[in-house]
Design an enzyme around this catalytic site. Structure first.
Site, short mmCIF file in Angstrom:
data_model
loop_
_atom_site.label_atom_id
_atom_site.label_comp_id
_atom_site.label_asym_id
_atom_site.label_seq_id
_atom_site.Cartn_x
_atom_site.Cartn_y
_atom_site.Cartn_z
N ALA A 60 0.77 -1.11 0.03
CA ALA A 60 0.12 0.07 0.11
C ALA A 60 1.00 1.34 -0.03
CB ALA A 60 -0.87 -0.14 1.14
N SER A 81 -1.67 -3.21 -4.82
CA SER A 81 -2.44 -2.80 -3.67
C SER A 81 -3.84 -1.90 -3.76
CB SER A 81 -1.80 -2.40 -2.61
OG SER A 81 -2.76 -1.78 -1.59
N TYR A 88 -9.06 -5.32 -0.88
CA TYR A 88 -9.58 -5.43 0.80
C TYR A 88 -11.36 -5.20 0.34
CZ TYR A 88 -5.11 -4.90 2.76
OH TYR A 88 -3.69 -5.07 3.11
N THR A 136 -7.64 -10.00 -0.32
CA THR A 136 -6.96 -10.28 0.84
C THR A 136 -7.91 -10.73 1.94
OG1 THR A 136 -5.07 -9.10 -0.07
CG2 THR A 136 -4.96 -9.54 2.26
N LYS A 158 -5.94 -14.16 -0.98
CA LYS A 158 -4.44 -14.07 -0.35
C LYS A 158 -4.82 -13.90 1.08
CE LYS A 158 -0.54 -10.62 -0.40
NZ LYS A 158 -0.66 -9.75 0.91
N HIS A 210 1.08 -12.06 5.61
CA HIS A 210 1.02 -10.49 5.21
C HIS A 210 2.27 -10.32 5.90
CE1 HIS A 210 -2.19 -7.66 4.38
NE2 HIS A 210 -1.24 -6.96 4.57
N ASP A 268 4.32 -15.55 -0.11
CA ASP A 268 5.25 -14.69 0.31
C ASP A 268 5.34 -14.83 1.77
OD1 ASP A 268 3.06 -13.26 1.97
OD2 ASP A 268 2.50 -12.17 -0.09
C1 LIG Z 1 4.16 -1.46 3.97
C2 LIG Z 1 3.53 -2.88 3.60
C3 LIG Z 1 2.24 -2.57 2.91
C4 LIG Z 1 1.51 -3.85 2.56
N1 LIG Z 1 0.22 -3.42 1.89
C5 LIG Z 1 -0.48 -4.66 1.55
C6 LIG Z 1 -1.81 -4.24 0.90
O1 LIG Z 1 -2.29 -3.09 0.76
N2 LIG Z 1 -2.49 -5.38 0.50
C7 LIG Z 1 -2.02 -6.67 0.85
O2 LIG Z 1 -2.80 -7.77 0.46
N3 LIG Z 1 -0.86 -6.93 1.36
C8 LIG Z 1 -0.19 -5.88 1.85
N4 LIG Z 1 1.19 -6.23 2.39
C9 LIG Z 1 1.60 -7.58 2.61
C10 LIG Z 1 2.50 -7.78 1.35
O3 LIG Z 1 1.48 -8.18 0.17
C11 LIG Z 1 3.12 -9.23 1.47
O4 LIG Z 1 2.18 -10.26 1.94
C12 LIG Z 1 4.17 -9.13 2.76
O5 LIG Z 1 4.87 -8.02 2.77
C13 LIG Z 1 5.36 -10.20 2.48
O6 LIG Z 1 6.27 -10.48 3.24
P1 LIG Z 1 7.81 -9.67 3.32
O7 LIG Z 1 7.30 -8.34 3.58
O8 LIG Z 1 8.22 -10.32 4.53
O9 LIG Z 1 8.07 -10.02 2.01
C14 LIG Z 1 1.84 -5.06 2.91
C15 LIG Z 1 3.21 -5.27 3.33
C16 LIG Z 1 3.83 -4.30 3.81
C17 LIG Z 1 5.18 -4.24 4.33
#
Ligand SMILES: Cc1cc2nc3c(=O)[nH]c(=O)nc-3n(C[C@H](O)[C@H](O)[C@H](O)COP(=O)(O)O)c2cc1C
Length: 422
Positions: free
Chosen positions: A141, A168, A191, A217, A291, A315, A346
């Site tokens: 995001a 996102s 979302y 998600t 997700k 997440h 992930d």
């Molecule tokens: C700053 C940040 C914002 C995120 N925003 C979203 C989001 O808007 N939607 C979503 O499904 N996952 C979001 N995620 C989760 C990521 O899609 C992902 O699942 C996760 O970062 C993977 O783990 P890692 O950071 O250890 O690589 C976000 C993660 C971070 C770090």
């Protein structure tokens, strides 16, 4: 050299000299004199090609990064403390973040040298589209909070390096502008909102923009206790006056025109069950992923509810303090899916070896979240490109070393589970 080594070397040299035909021809004194007069061999001054950087020194250019963690410290320096905390936060004491990372060390690689890897192929197919590598940019995001280039910087890097990007729905850049920067429509993450009309509007807009896949998600629906974020925001989340400019009164692009302004809800406040899949199916023809799947039971439900794919994720440790790394959730989900649909995973992926292990345990593709933020915050598009290069290079090397010349050759037999030794 140790003194004992020096005298042993000297003894060996004298022994060689005594046996030399030169000594018998001209005599030992003449040989010793000649040796004394001989000029020492000119020594080339060796300058290391790159200055050796201490592990904790900050890199100053994207090209200096040795691994993806090198971007992290630069990002920390560049970011506002509250933005850093938003990125870094997990849940409670952040232990699932650590577990995600450490989970990969449970598996070891089975090295298979002497395989011809001259035609190594890292490509995968997803819904008939070929991707050069299985490395995916996760939905993250509000990327303008990390770099002025925001999602456009990430999209341009994805385009330059040919990677799949999932946007996102809390994006700070509109899906239309991101698609233009990417050069083709990205996947779109959702979302679901408490108001179905709002969800419908967002889904239809993503579909109209050409996005081929919708990723719903579900792992934040119950809420997440983000202590690190709260501490980073300061007492009671009070923001500095200048924060108002971005955080208040502005509507994020995908929420424009919707009844609830500002940030889109992260799925909280509504009642969401597996029946929701059908509701989404009724409003879109996009392929549908969920997700945040972490168990075999939910893998089976994904099949029964007619999804097109699942995304195994906690997440990045931001959703719940389960302490179970996704690399440990993956095998049971993959077993339930049984190859009938793609499985993306992930959370905690930081090296090519992590990607390799996830593929060996049944993933079709592997996502990175924070490395994307670190590299973007550090150097914008250039940073994200360099980060992708590093992961790609590491995966390539791992495939060579294990004799896996294509992704389908990465199997359970490519790794060892050291908890079970097999
Ligand atoms: C700053 C940040 C914002 C995120 N925003 C979203 C989001 O808007 N939607 C979503 O499904 N996952 C979001 N995620 C989760 C990521 O899609 C992902 O699942 C996760 O970062 C993977 O783990 P890692 O950071 O250890 O690589 C976000 C993660 C971070 C770090």
């Amino acid at each position: 050299m140790a003194p004992s080594d020096i005298s042993a070397a000297r003894r060996n040299f004298l022994r060689l000299l005594a046996a030399s035909p030169l000594v018998s021809a001209i005599g030992l004194p003449a040989v010793l004199e000649a040796l004394q007069q001989a000029k020492p061999l000119a020594r080339k001054k060796v300058t290391p090609p790159v200055a050796v950087t201490p592990k904790d020194a900050l890199i100053t250019a994207a090209s200096e990064a040795v691994d993806v963690m090198d971007f992290e410290a630069v990002a920390r320096k560049n970011l506002l403390p509250a933005h850093w905390a938003y990125m870094a936060t997990g849940v409670d004491e952040d232990a699932t973040i650590k577990a995600n990372h450490e989970g990969f060390s449970r598996y070891q690689l089975r090295m298979r040298p002497l395989v011809d890897f001259s035609k190594l192929d890292m490509s995968i197919q997803l819904f008939g589209r070929k991707w050069d590598t299985p490395i995916v940019l996760c939905p993250v995001a509000a990327q303008k909070g990390f770099h002025t280039e925001g999602e456009k910087g990430t999209a341009k890097a994805a385009r330059a390096k040919g990677h799949l990007m999932c946007l996102s729905n809390q994006t700070s850049t509109s899906v239309e502008d991101v698609n233009a920067a990417r050069g083709e429509p990205v996947w779109f993450q959702l979302y679901a909102r408490p108001d179905f009309a709002g969800t419908t509007q967002i889904v239809k807009r993503a579909e109209a923009a050409g996005c081929p896949v919708l990723v719903w998600t579900v792992d934040l629906i119950g809420g997440s206790n983000r202590e690190t974020l709260r501490r980073g925001e300061g007492p009671l989340g009070v923001r500095a006056p200048f924060c108002k400019e971005c955080h208040e009164g502005r509507v994020v692009p995908m929420a424009q025109g919707l009844p609830i302004g500002g940030n889109i809800e992260r799925g909280g406040g509504g009642v969401f069950t597996w029946d929701y899949i059908k509701r989404l199916r009724d409003i879109t023809k996009m392929k549908l992923f969920v997700k945040g799947i972490q168990t075999g039971e939910d893998g089976e439900l994904a099949i029964r509810n007619g999804l097109d794919g699942v995304w195994v994720s906690n997440h990045g440790g931001r959703a719940g303090e389960s302490l179970r790394p996704t690399i440990d959730s993956l095998p049971e989900v993959a077993a339930a899916i049984g190859g009938r649909m793609p499985v993306i995973v992930d959370s905690g992926v930081r090296h090519g070896t992590d990607i390799f292990k996830a593929l060996a345990l049944g993933a079709t593709a592997v996502g990175v979240g924070r490395p994307q933020v670190w590299s973007l915050a550090a150097f914008g598009q250039e940073g994200v490109e360099a980060m992708l290069d590093i992961l790609r290079r590491e995966l390539q090397m791992t495939m060579r070393q294990t004799g896996a010349t294509s992704i389908d050759k990465i199997t359970r037999a490519s790794i060892i589970d050291r908890m079970r030794l097999g």
